[in-house]
Design a protein around this motif. Sequence first.
Motif, short mmCIF file in Angstrom:
data_model
loop_
_atom_site.label_atom_id
_atom_site.label_comp_id
_atom_site.label_asym_id
_atom_site.label_seq_id
_atom_site.Cartn_x
_atom_site.Cartn_y
_atom_site.Cartn_z
N ALA A 233 85.30 23.85 28.90
CA ALA A 233 86.42 24.62 29.47
C ALA A 233 87.46 23.70 30.08
O ALA A 233 88.66 24.01 30.04
CB ALA A 233 85.89 25.58 30.54
N TYR A 239 91.32 27.79 29.42
CA TYR A 239 90.71 27.66 30.74
C TYR A 239 91.52 26.68 31.58
O TYR A 239 92.14 27.04 32.56
CB TYR A 239 89.26 27.17 30.62
CG TYR A 239 88.31 28.18 30.05
CD1 TYR A 239 87.72 29.14 30.85
CD2 TYR A 239 87.99 28.18 28.70
CE1 TYR A 239 86.84 30.07 30.33
CE2 TYR A 239 87.11 29.11 28.17
CZ TYR A 239 86.54 30.05 28.99
OH TYR A 239 85.67 30.96 28.47
N TYR A 644 95.77 30.93 32.58
CA TYR A 644 94.87 31.09 31.46
C TYR A 644 95.03 32.44 30.78
O TYR A 644 94.78 32.59 29.59
CB TYR A 644 93.42 30.89 31.91
CG TYR A 644 92.90 31.93 32.87
CD1 TYR A 644 92.33 33.10 32.41
CD2 TYR A 644 92.97 31.73 34.24
CE1 TYR A 644 91.85 34.05 33.29
CE2 TYR A 644 92.50 32.67 35.13
CZ TYR A 644 91.94 33.83 34.64
OH TYR A 644 91.47 34.78 35.52
#
Length: 740
Positions: A233, A239, A644
């Motif tokens: 991530a 992310y 995100y």
Amino acid sequence: MGASFPAVPAWAAAVAAAALIAGWAAAGQAVLVAAAALALHAVFRPAGRPRVLSLAAALAWGCVLALGWHFAMDGFALRYVWLYSSAELPLHLKLANVWGGDEGTTLLLAACCLSLAASGARAGADAARWSVAAAIAAWYALTAAWLAPFAATPAEWLAQAPSQGMNAHLMKIWMLFHAPLVVLAYAWTLSLAAPALAALRGAQPAWPGLARARARRAWAVLTAGIGFGMVWAFEDAMYGQVWHWDPVQTAAFCLWCFLCAHLHGVAGWAPGRKRGWAVPWAALLAALMAPLAMAVTRNPMLASSHRYVGADSWIVHFALGIVLLLAGLGCALVRSGRGGKDASPRAASGIGLWLAQLGLLAAGVAALAQLAFAFGAQAGGMPRPEEYKPFLAMLVNLMPNGSELDALRQAFDQWDVDGYVLARLLLAPLVVLGGVGGWYFFRRLSKRAGWASLALAAALAMLGAEFGGLLTRGYAGMGILSQSIVALLPLLDASLVAGAYLAAGCLAWAGVTAWRLGWKGVSVSAPLAAIHAGVVLMLWGGMMAIALNSYSQHELLPEGGLAEAATGWVKDRHGYTFRLAGVRFGDADDGARRGENGIRAVTTVEVRGARGEIMDGQTLYRDSRSLPERYDGPMRQVCELLDYRYARHVTTPGYLLDPLIDHGWGRSVQFWISPAALLEAAAANGEPPVVVAVVKVFPFVSLLWTGLVVAALGGLWLALLPQREVSAARGSQAGSFRAP
């Protein structure tokens, strides 16, 4: 009937099944159905159950091996291979696509569950009239057969393209580790359902050693799997940081908490003990969270960066979770009707372990409740509050297209888990857990050490609240998080103190245990110390990185034109000086999903650090669209790199943006470069393109990575330790110096 099955070695059956399906893919469906039928037979017939389940597991693993063969050989005649792979992919990514979609993941889970059911039956742990383990394995084998991983590719698909290609976000080395580790952890956790139900209905004379070992393995592997996911991530634009309470992350956190609660009490569990209900209930909650987490991954209701696009199997996983919950309630009612207590109840477990169980159960339930609220709010059409949409107002002013604006509003109106609410729910119990844990370990040395250390930790926490702790003093409001984090800073500082207290207590106890008991003490205390110290390091690193992060943004004007795309040096307020040395464009033919004119760009970045060090590296941009309309302004690029949710909105399975990351002990720095503006330089307006660069700094992320490694290794050590050695060491330790 069960005894009539020939004693064929499992490996031979697996190899034979794999060879058959590798040469004749259509046989895969029949083999899967046969494995499911054998598992169903084993559910109701104890006679021959070990042999039947072993054969079923061998057939399932043969299917997994054959599927891997078809991926490696570019067998695009299989629909599953056509959907997720490409001839251009390297071999390791082709093989990783075995679990790249719903069909393969479910098949892998079914094979793991069948193997665990077989090993339990062989060990004599599954001699009941009905086998819960075999039923769960049969459930997933039937689901895998329903999903049909060996179905043929429609002719019109093959005529359209040789293959669809891999989701660009999955084209990472972490794909080899994250997904299979999580699936294996789910399988080990599901195996706890049978002993939990037996304990709840009063049919468990003692907690089985095999189930205890599997719980420890599940915790260690799940921690490692989550760790690989965090690393992944941190590199992905959807992310951009290690954690943001994505619905799937939240579900995995619930499972992790319930496993922790179970492990904190299982060693001292026995029927009739006071407060003994927490151990089987924690095991059952962990077991049912495994299918619920898979259901969340496949359900499109909430906004999520984890998604099996187009999967409709969530109801199967959800149904299994509900069945396990209802079975647990039924068993508890039966136990209650029998009186609920053993004829000779034993003494209660230590108050410290009991409070730890309660705290971890409360944390898991709080996260599960917030996840359920998000689903309920989305299903009920409840409007999402405006404070959850920090970038929406800015983006609305930039939208030239009405249909795009409508899609953007829908994306921001879709519910997900509210991380701030969940943090407020979890931080106070987290402080209590750290305090209780530290007191528990110091008290095992002596009563005086326990109470004196607790008083000192409380004084440090109050001093931090009065004069400002590490995070309160260090917070500058220059990070990605909004000002909502300010209200949580005192609790975050208190959590750091509580975590340090827990780690100090555990390390002190481990040192004294090793000194007094020698190897027997080391064999138990060292892994426990590693686990608790590792979790504290994770807590410290994660909190400091999330709360104290900062970012800056720059607009770069290329000096060398589209071919060179070089820029002058730019000074960043974090002490870095960097420039773009060039951008290389090419066709997006790397095996990812692509459109007719996909673009791939590698940007070379030269960086000079604050201490004069020099480094260089590359960032990767790819898109299945040749001229993506959604990147026609610097502000949009900035919003994509900072939020995100917007990054998820603009992305496609063929889109990827990877940063250049400088990992250091004090901080990790990301350089996000979006060269999309260079693609628009050929537009008729003739204006010079503007390349957006965003620099994100996360302090002390190294503590998080170190803690993950230490905790996972400690959990693995404890999981592989022979049970008799654990019991002997604990008995010697208790008899020698444990506080009364």
